[in-house]
Design a protein around this motif. Structure first.
Motif, mmCIF file in Angstrom:
data_model
loop_
_atom_site.group_PDB
_atom_site.id
_atom_site.type_symbol
_atom_site.label_atom_id
_atom_site.label_comp_id
_atom_site.label_asym_id
_atom_site.label_seq_id
_atom_site.Cartn_x
_atom_site.Cartn_y
_atom_site.Cartn_z
ATOM 1 N N GLU A 1 0.839 -1.212 0.000
ATOM 2 C CA GLU A 1 0.000 0.000 0.000
ATOM 3 C C GLU A 1 0.868 1.255 0.000
ATOM 4 O O GLU A 1 0.598 2.213 -0.719
ATOM 5 N N ARG A 2 1.925 1.238 0.807
ATOM 6 C CA ARG A 2 2.838 2.380 0.846
ATOM 7 C C ARG A 2 3.485 2.574 -0.518
ATOM 8 O O ARG A 2 3.684 3.686 -0.969
ATOM 9 N N LEU B 1 0.962 4.364 -2.711
ATOM 10 C CA LEU B 1 0.753 5.748 -2.286
ATOM 11 C C LEU B 1 1.934 6.666 -2.603
ATOM 12 O O LEU B 1 1.758 7.857 -2.818
ATOM 13 N N THR B 2 3.141 6.096 -2.615
ATOM 14 C CA THR B 2 4.332 6.912 -2.819
ATOM 15 C C THR B 2 4.912 6.794 -4.220
ATOM 16 O O THR B 2 5.835 7.518 -4.569
ATOM 17 N N ALA C 1 4.084 12.035 0.973
ATOM 18 C CA ALA C 1 2.831 11.265 0.964
ATOM 19 C C ALA C 1 2.177 11.198 2.340
ATOM 20 O O ALA C 1 0.955 11.117 2.445
#
Length: 73
Positions: free
Chosen positions: A22-23, A26-27, A56
């Motif tokens: 997920e990170r 998002l980034t 982020a």
């Protein structure tokens, strides 16, 4: 005592309640890159991923992402 830079990706993912994948989304940082940073597998650290993580997640203090720690010999 010798020192080394520690990237605190695992701590950040736990604190934010999200996974590395997920990170990564998002980034816009490759999952493999985040995994290498999180597992201290990188000898050199490019600041671009660190800057993206900070942006982020609204992180203003770089110490939330990286730290210098003592290495036990």
């Amino acid at each position: 005592m010798p020192k080394r830079v520690s990237v605190k990706i695992h701590k950040l993912t736990q604190n934010k309640g999200i996974s590395l994948r997920e990170r990564s989304c998002l980034t816009d940082i490759r999952h493999a890159t985040l995994s290498e940073l999180a597992n201290q597998k990188r000898q050199n650290i490019n600041f671009q991923p660190i800057e993206r993580i900070a942006e982020a997640f609204g992180i203003k203090d770089i110490r939330e992402i990286i730290d210098v720690i003592d290495v036990k010999e």
